[in-house]
Design an enzyme around this catalytic site. Structure first.
Site, short mmCIF file in Angstrom:
data_model
loop_
_atom_site.label_atom_id
_atom_site.label_comp_id
_atom_site.label_asym_id
_atom_site.label_seq_id
_atom_site.Cartn_x
_atom_site.Cartn_y
_atom_site.Cartn_z
CE LYS A 29 -4.38 1.27 2.21
NZ LYS A 29 -5.26 1.04 3.37
CD GLU A 36 -19.01 -3.22 9.73
OE1 GLU A 36 -18.25 -2.42 9.15
OE2 GLU A 36 -19.21 -4.39 9.32
NE ARG A 53 -21.45 -3.62 5.52
CZ ARG A 53 -20.39 -4.12 4.91
NH1 ARG A 53 -19.19 -3.85 5.37
NH2 ARG A 53 -20.52 -4.89 3.86
#
Length: 630
Positions: free
Chosen positions: A280, A366, A394
């Protein structure tokens, strides 16, 4: 060929490795230059440059379906599909969206701003393809952080069972928004270092096939030997046991290796998982060094990597919340903090360092975060579960079934409540009041400023049952902070400015907007009553009855969907009490508001000082005209 000449991905066909590497360098330079001005998801996109080039070279988009999980790593995809000229408008009002957008291009076949959706979408597309007896490829590109999401694991299991032709590209950069956690992440770590297995398997096959006459037969009977090698050299064969052909891990920045493995994946029948290791932020030193900070970057100075931010001014709510957690830990020893991979985004890193035994980052999960918080509450803990409003959606079933139904003492710190700006419609927090307000036992609150927000957090820990404390993205007002937490009586509102004839009932940042409108109206001789409706549930019923008895008209103002929101709650109250009043609601209409800055989004939704002034003036003057006619 140069990057600026590419307007369609088909132009990548036949390009050499050297040419693709040159274009990769040009892509990185372009992204670093453009995002320095607009901001955006820099680190994720720098990490997928070579991967995206090879995908578009070897597949035929949009016939072949490229599905980007979350979507914040699709900038390179957008560049290669004819949208380079729009990058000056990235994430700006009416400009290029920061996520895949179907109306922008036929190459964007799936829209997402939440993680872990790509595999389910890909499975649906693969099934539809087979029903139509078509032959295109379906490729889902998903990160290792998103793979920990329950939805991704459900899809992974189903895909392996159905044996559909589908390619899963696991972009393993070891970093989502917050450091990845969990057993699956650890398993991937072991696979990254298991090159000896790949070498041993290849050497065994090569050796057996070289034996004259019987080599082929021996190679087939050696499958069991290879299986033994797997179990000896790799800790767990997770993906192959699920029914996938596993390829990798491979270097996601080595174009030749990507091409070789991608071509192999195209030929294999059934589901394939191609494990790609990327870095990344690759190609830009500051982003490589701190990919967390550069996940979603604000404008910056290219040479130094210094973020361009306003100096001084009010504190950001992210910092206010982080400091509040530290202060609460000292006065409420039972308090613990839970988050689904939002530790950095919500300013919880310092708390995690100082109180590691009281901090739990469960990864992108979640539902698990919500129910785990409930489990903590049953044992006397005081969990603060911190989730962005858009991600709390969610965990809805868990809120209903596990938390509200059992009336557990869980505080939901709902970050990004209201408009969020550049991330747009996938991230706005304008639905949580609607899906929480109707639940028995649930209480909802939002402060008018950062000091009241802190006190509401403290108050929530003193209350019985679940409490949702909402707070916006961005900066506070710079108000003084109480030295000690103050308890706010449950269900009470605050009269901010005394007035007559009409009461503006405002929630959160809309209180400040209402005060500005009142200041303007005062120059016309109009003086509305300004109320800080800090408790959305329960309402301050005694104040409502008192104002109605005094003949007030009402204007509700909320940065939230009108359907089922705060204004709806006030309407329902007056209807149930059979109290006739004149009431108008201001909020978000039945539409999705796209990306831009928050002021532009409020303008589009009609949440402005001018609109408040207009409605107050119209409501008061209309009654004056009726009196005169009488």
């Amino acid at each position: 060929m140069h990057l600026k000449e590419i307007t369609c991905p088909s132009q990548l066909k036949g390009l050499s490795t050297t040419q693709l590497e040159k274009i990769a360098g040009e892509i990185r330079s372009f992204l670093i230059e453009k995002l320095a001005v607009t901001g955006g998801h820099l680190a994720p996109n720098l990490g997928v440059v070579e991967l995206t080039l090879v995908l578009h070279q070897l597949f035929e988009s949009p016939k072949d379906k490229l599905i980007w999980d979350v979507g914040h790593q699709a900038y390179v995809h957008k560049m290669l599909t004819g949208r380079m000229d729009k990058f000056d408008t990235l994430r700006q009002y009416k400009g290029l969206c920061g996520f895949p957008k179907m109306r922008e291009s036929e190459h964007d076949v799936w829209e997402a701003g939440h993680s872990s959706t790509s595999l389910s979408a890909a499975m649906g597309m693969a099934i539809a393809r087979d029903l139509r007896q078509e032959k295109n490829h379906v490729i889902a590109i998903i990160g290792d952080g998103a793979m920990t999401g329950g939805m991704a694991l459900e899809a992974l299991n189903h895909i392996g069972h159905e044996k559909k032709n589908l390619i899963v590209v696991l972009n393993d950069n070891e970093m989502s928004i917050s450091p990845n956690v969990g057993a699956l992440h650890n398993h991937l770590g072991k696979l990254r270092t298991a090159k000896q297995y790949k070498w041993a398997k290849e050497e065994l096959e090569s050796l057996l096939k070289k034996i004259p006459a019987v080599g082929g037969t021996l190679a087939k009977t050696a499958e069991r030997v290879k299986d033994i090698l797997k179990y000896l050299l790799v800790s767990g064969i997770f993906f192959e046991e699920l029914g996938y052909t596993y390829l990798g891990p491979i270097d996601g920045h080595n174009i030749e290796e990507l091409q070789t493995c991608m071509k192999q994946a195209k030929k294999i029948q059934g589901p394939v998982l191609l494990h790609v290791i990327t870095k990344k932020g690759k190609g830009y030193g500051p982003a490589e060094a701190d990919s967390d900070a550069w996940h979603g970057a604000s404008p910056y100075k290219i040479e130094s990597g210094e973020m361009i931010k306003s100096v001084g001014g009010p504190p950001d709510y992210k910092k206010v919340f982080g400091k509040a957690l530290l202060d609460l830990a000292e006065v409420v020893p039972e308090m613990v903090a839970v988050t689904p991979a939002m530790s950095s985004g919500s300013g919880m890193n310092e708390f995690a360092q100082i109180y590691p035994e009281r901090f739990f980052d469960v990864g992108i999960a979640e539902q698990h975060a919500t129910t785990m918080s409930g489990g903590l509450a049953t044992q006397g803990a005081k969990p603060i579960c911190t989730i962005y409003s858009t991600f709390l959606q969610r965990g809805y079933d868990q809120i209903v079934h596990d938390i509200a139904r059992q009336n557990l003492d869980v505080t939901f710190a709902i970050d990004r409540a209201g408009f969020v700006g550049a991330d747009g419609e996938t991230h706005h927090g304008v639905y949580d009041i609607s899906f929480l307000r109707h639940l028995p036992n649930m209480k909802i609150a939002m402060g008018k400023d950062e000091n009241e927000f802190r006190n509401l957090l403290y108050t929530s820990l003193m209350m019985e049952g679940p409490v949702a404390v909402r707070y916006p993205r961005g900066t506070g007002l710079g108000v003084p902070i109480d030295e000690q937490f103050q308890l706010i009586e449950e269900g009470t509102w605050e009269v901010v400015e005394e007035g007559n004839q009409l009461a503006i009932l405002a929630v959160g940042p809309m209180v400040q907007l209402a005060q500005k409108a009142a200041e303007q109206l005062s120059r016309e001789g109009l003086k509305p009553h300004i109320v800080n409706a800090r408790f959305i549930k329960p309402l301050d019923q005694s104040m409502l009855k008192k104002m109605a008895g005094q003949g007030f008209k009402f204007l509700t103002v909320e940065e939230h969907a009108l359907a089922g929101g705060f204004g709806s709650a006030v309407l329902e109250f007056f209807n149930d009490q059979e109290i006739p009043v004149q009431l108008k609601r201001m909020g978000v209409q039945d539409e999705f508001i796209e990306h831009g800055n928050v002021n532009e989004q409020r303008e589009e939704a009609g949440l402005t000082v001018e609109k408040i002034v207009h409605h107050v003036r119209a409501m008061i003057l209309s009654s004056d005209r009726k009196v005169k006619r009488a």
